[in-house]
Design an enzyme around this catalytic site. Structure first.
Site: not given
Length: 383
Positions: A267, A357, A359
């Protein structure tokens, strides 16, 4: 602050008017949701249909007023496990139909009460579809939400919105990052040590690395290269975060690239790597925010459904390998909706990044392999 019982809170908000005012003069009237008062920020919309608790506590939303496109929000209440950071970071919250009674076995309180207790001013009962279409056509812009004693005539409120700071040129990482370094231990046997620069990191990020045997040293955004190498890292991680990447100091990143330490950024970290390589960044018209963005990994051809939260992007050529001060670089991932650069990869040094992202709490998890790719880089450098 005294928190009302859910039933009383709902009754109070139904008779408490609120107004949302965009900087171009468009106005929406509804009911107060969360704290009563006033707030200012950049109006953005999120297309996710779940995971609102993770969205609210994502530091990347600092100084942004988030409009939820899903009409029903708050259905599962708020629990004590899913927060991505220590607090709610959004500047304001906009929903159409908030849940009157949450229903989930982990719920501890209502979303309305949580917003109220943390002083987050919101508005409900407006046409979020019309607001989202307006932002798609006109672009993200400054906005204010007003309720209670903050209410005034439209001209006065509009003038106040237009005086609020813009997101372009905003340097915000230090405002959301940790002020003290801390360690997230490896789960199981320790294999590697990673220095993670906290530019607005989410809690799930070091956890994903810890699952892979990585001891993560989370450092403040103001950390120097000496601070990074004091932990003797096998790799360096650049986190997500808020603000304009053009304001960031690139000294540490350039030092890491010069030393050829494996580097992984996501990001905001992707944007900073891009700038360190000599690419520009620019502000998207309305950004990517949600959990349903299609991205193609150009190295494999695979299409992933990914989670996004960014208003800026890297300006790099999609059709060729570029020469940079640190060797050759290429665009590794691209958004299939609009061809925005979603990832970079250095061909002559161990460094890569993605704009989204991986995760992804509470999902999707299509891109979790990127942490394995980071591990492979560190293994190759150690060999």
């Amino acid at each position: 602050m005294t928190i009302s019982k859910p039933g009383n809170a709902s009754k109070r908000k139904e008779v408490s008017p609120a107004v949302l005012v965009l900087e171009d003069g468009r106005t929406f009237r509804g009911r107060a949701y969360g704290a009563v008062g006033e707030t200012f920020g950049e109006a953005v919309f999120n297309t996710g249909m779940t995971g609102y608790q993770e969205t609210l506590t994502d530091p990347s939303y600092h100084r942004q007023v988030v409009v939820m496109t899903a009409p029903h929000v708050g259905n599962t209440g708020v629990n004590d496990e899913d927060d991505e950071s220590k607090k709610i970071w959004v500047a304001g919250y906009v929903v159409r139909d908030p849940a009157r009674i949450p229903s989930n076995w982990r719920s501890r309180r209502t979303l309305d009460d949580e917003l109220t207790s943390q002083g987050v001013v919101g508005i409900s009962g407006i046409d979020t579809r019309a607001l989202t279409r307006h932002l798609r056509e006109r672009g993200a812009m400054r906005v204010g939400i007003f309720s209670g004693e903050a209410l005034a005539d439209d001209a006065t409120l509009l003038a106040r919105v237009q005086q609020a700071p813009e997101m372009k040129g905003a340097d915000l990482s230090a405002e959301v990052a940790t002020t003290e370094a801390y360690v997230v231990p490896a789960i199981g046997s320790k294999k590697f040590t990673v220095a993670a620069l906290d530019l607005g990191i989410k809690g799930m990020t070091p956890h994903r690395m810890a699952e892979r045997g990585i001891e993560v040293h989370v450092l403040p955004a103001t950390a120097t290269a000496d601070d990074v190498y004091a932990v003797n890292p096998d790799g360096v991680f650049l986190s997500n975060g808020p603000g304009d990447p053009a304001t960031a100091d690139l000294t540490v990143i350039k030092s890491v690239l010069e030393r050829r330490t494996p580097l992984f950024g996501i990001c905001f970290g992707n944007q900073l790597l891009g700038r360190a390589l000599g690419f520009g960044t620019y502000k998207l018209k309305y950004g990517h925010r949600g959990i349903n963005q299609p991205v193609q990994d150009r190295t494999t051809g695979k299409v992933e459904v990914t989670a996004h939260n960014h208003g800026f992007a890297v300006e790099a050529p999609l059709d060729k390998v570029s020469d940079t001060p640190y060797g050759r670089a290429e665009v590794s991932h691209v958004c299939l909706n609009d061809n925005v650069v979603e990832g970079l990869r250095l061909l002559d040094r161990p460094a890569f990044s993605v704009q989204y992202h991986p995760e992804a709490a509470a999902g999707p998890h299509d891109a979790a392999y990127l942490f394995d790719r980071f591990v492979s880089l560190m293994e190759a450098e150690r060999a």
